[in-house]
Motif scaffolding. Structure first.
Motif, PDB file in Angstrom:
ATOM      1  N   TYR A   1     -30.836  45.301-103.631  1.00 46.41           N
ATOM      2  CA  TYR A   1     -30.369  43.927-103.474  1.00 46.41           C
ATOM      3  C   TYR A   1     -29.104  43.734-104.303  1.00 46.41           C
ATOM      4  O   TYR A   1     -28.797  44.505-105.205  1.00 46.41           O
ATOM      5  CB  TYR A   1     -31.442  42.924-103.940  1.00 46.41           C
TER       6      TYR A   1
ATOM      7  N   VAL B   1     -29.774  40.803 -99.268  1.00 45.08           N
ATOM      8  CA  VAL B   1     -30.874  41.743 -99.041  1.00 45.08           C
ATOM      9  C   VAL B   1     -30.885  42.136 -97.567  1.00 45.08           C
ATOM     10  O   VAL B   1     -30.301  41.454 -96.724  1.00 45.08           O
ATOM     11  CB  VAL B   1     -32.232  41.129 -99.436  1.00 45.08           C
ATOM     12  N   ASP B   2     -31.566  43.248 -97.261  1.00 50.22           N
ATOM     13  CA  ASP B   2     -31.621  43.691 -95.871  1.00 50.22           C
ATOM     14  C   ASP B   2     -32.958  43.294 -95.246  1.00 50.22           C
ATOM     15  O   ASP B   2     -33.819  42.676 -95.880  1.00 50.22           O
ATOM     16  CB  ASP B   2     -31.378  45.201 -95.769  1.00 50.22           C
TER      17      ASP B   2
ATOM     18  N   THR C   1     -40.936  53.588-102.232  1.00 50.01           N
ATOM     19  CA  THR C   1     -39.784  53.006-101.567  1.00 50.01           C
ATOM     20  C   THR C   1     -38.997  52.127-102.514  1.00 50.01           C
ATOM     21  O   THR C   1     -39.559  51.393-103.319  1.00 50.01           O
ATOM     22  CB  THR C   1     -40.235  52.180-100.350  1.00 50.01           C
TER      23      THR C   1
ATOM     24  N   GLN D   1     -35.433  45.137 -94.380  1.00 47.54           N
ATOM     25  CA  GLN D   1     -36.598  45.789 -94.960  1.00 47.54           C
ATOM     26  C   GLN D   1     -37.113  45.004 -96.163  1.00 47.54           C
ATOM     27  O   GLN D   1     -38.328  44.907 -96.385  1.00 47.54           O
ATOM     28  CB  GLN D   1     -36.259  47.223 -95.368  1.00 47.54           C
ATOM     29  N   TRP D   2     -36.185  44.471 -96.952  1.00 44.90           N
ATOM     30  CA  TRP D   2     -36.578  43.608 -98.084  1.00 44.90           C
ATOM     31  C   TRP D   2     -37.328  42.387 -97.559  1.00 44.90           C
ATOM     32  O   TRP D   2     -38.381  42.011 -98.079  1.00 44.90           O
ATOM     33  CB  TRP D   2     -35.325  43.197 -98.854  1.00 44.90           C
TER      34      TRP D   2
ATOM     35  N   PHE E   1     -32.781  46.940-107.584  1.00 42.60           N
ATOM     36  CA  PHE E   1     -33.733  47.462-106.623  1.00 42.60           C
ATOM     37  C   PHE E   1     -35.102  46.881-106.908  1.00 42.60           C
ATOM     38  O   PHE E   1     -35.441  46.582-108.048  1.00 42.60           O
ATOM     39  CB  PHE E   1     -33.834  48.987-106.733  1.00 42.60           C
TER      40      PHE E   1
ATOM     41  N   LEU F   1     -40.790  43.200 -96.390  1.00 40.83           N
ATOM     42  CA  LEU F   1     -41.698  43.389 -97.521  1.00 40.83           C
ATOM     43  C   LEU F   1     -42.281  42.058 -97.972  1.00 40.83           C
ATOM     44  O   LEU F   1     -43.420  41.989 -98.437  1.00 40.83           O
ATOM     45  CB  LEU F   1     -40.952  44.056 -98.685  1.00 40.83           C
TER      46      LEU F   1
ATOM     47  N   ARG G   1     -35.178  55.984 -97.374  1.00 37.35           N
ATOM     48  CA  ARG G   1     -34.322  55.007 -96.691  1.00 37.35           C
ATOM     49  C   ARG G   1     -33.204  55.686 -95.919  1.00 37.35           C
ATOM     50  O   ARG G   1     -32.821  55.249 -94.835  1.00 37.35           O
ATOM     51  CB  ARG G   1     -33.725  54.030 -97.708  1.00 37.35           C
TER      52      ARG G   1
ATOM     53  N   HIS H   1     -26.577  52.597-100.932  1.00 38.04           N
ATOM     54  CA  HIS H   1     -27.027  51.472-100.113  1.00 38.04           C
ATOM     55  C   HIS H   1     -26.296  51.438 -98.782  1.00 38.04           C
ATOM     56  O   HIS H   1     -26.770  50.826 -97.834  1.00 38.04           O
ATOM     57  CB  HIS H   1     -26.752  50.140-100.823  1.00 38.04           C
TER      58      HIS H   1
ATOM     59  N   PHE I   1     -36.053  49.100-102.541  1.00 34.44           N
ATOM     60  CA  PHE I   1     -35.419  48.076-101.726  1.00 34.44           C
ATOM     61  C   PHE I   1     -34.237  47.505-102.515  1.00 34.44           C
ATOM     62  O   PHE I   1     -34.432  46.763-103.481  1.00 34.44           O
ATOM     63  CB  PHE I   1     -36.412  46.965-101.393  1.00 34.44           C
TER      64      PHE I   1
END
Length: 223
Positions: free
Chosen positions: A17, A28-29, A13, A31-32, A112, A35, A166, A205, A15
């Motif tokens: 940013y 960041v979203d 995955t 999901q970040w 990322f 994590l 994603r 993104h 992520f």
């Protein structure tokens, strides 16, 4: 066509940013944040990132951030996480620091965070083998990512696989999007090819970006 059974092999995955160097602000979203075992919509800071780095890796990670977020260019750094059940997981932070034309200082960082804990060799071989007709496209997209972010082949594939997961899209379609967009005059910056590639990757993104399915005859592999 399904590339692989996601229940049988873990999918790597990515992520994404964006970091504002002037405001010291991370975009960041959720999901970040998840994590890092943080609640949704929470403001994320550099100290939050460092707090979730294994203590043995924290000093080196802080030094890398201070060096590579202050100078234009592309780099990556690997460290172990310290975040609840994710403690001990190895991740790689990939960064492309963009210069500010009106100032000697950089203005932002696009990048990322890649989970590189597991061995993805099986996932990679199955995914590429099942998309044999698109192997050339996948290899071209990997090459573009390697150039744009100064990463090795394995990391580039992890990025492709992360985008595929994603966006809930086939890996071949993500690869075709990258290679098609790179050839699009809209993204052509002859004097700054890396910036062209970063612009293309940044579109991945955005959930509003449409990833059309690659035609069945697209880019067949040469015999």
């Amino acid at each position: 066509m399904t590339l692989t059974d996601p229940t049988s092999t873990p999918t790597p995955t990515a992520f994404p940013y964006r970091y504002d160097t002037g405001l010291d602000a991370w975009d960041v979203d959720d999901q970040w944040l998840a994590l890092h075992d943080l609640p949704p919509h929470r403001h994320f800071t550099t100290e939050d990132l460092l707090a979730h780095v294994d203590p043995q890796d924290r000093a080196a990670t802080r030094a890398w951030l201070e060096e590579h977020f202050a100078e234009p260019g592309t780099s990556s750094h690997t460290y172990r996480m310290r975040a609840g059940r994710r403690s001990g997981r190895r991740v790689r932070l990939v960064a492309h620091t963009v210069a500010d034309p009106s100032s000697p200082r950089p203005c932002r960082v696009d990048g990322f965070l890649l989970d590189i804990t597991g061995d993805i060799s099986r996932w990679q071989s199955e995914a590429v083998a099942s998309a044999a007709a698109y192997r050339a496209t996948i290899e071209q997209a990997k090459g573009a990512l390697m150039l744009a972010f100064c990463v090795d082949e394995d990391t580039a594939f992890r990025m492709l696989a992360g985008y595929s997961q994603r966006r809930n899209a086939k890996l071949r379609d993500v690869a075709a999007f990258i290679t098609d967009a790179v050839a699009d005059p809209h993204f052509a910056h002859p004097d700054h090819p890396v910036e062209s590639l970063v612009d293309v990757v940044t579109l991945l993104h955005d959930d509003r970006t449409h990833l059309r399915s690659a035609p069945a005859t697209a880019r067949p592999t040469s015999a």
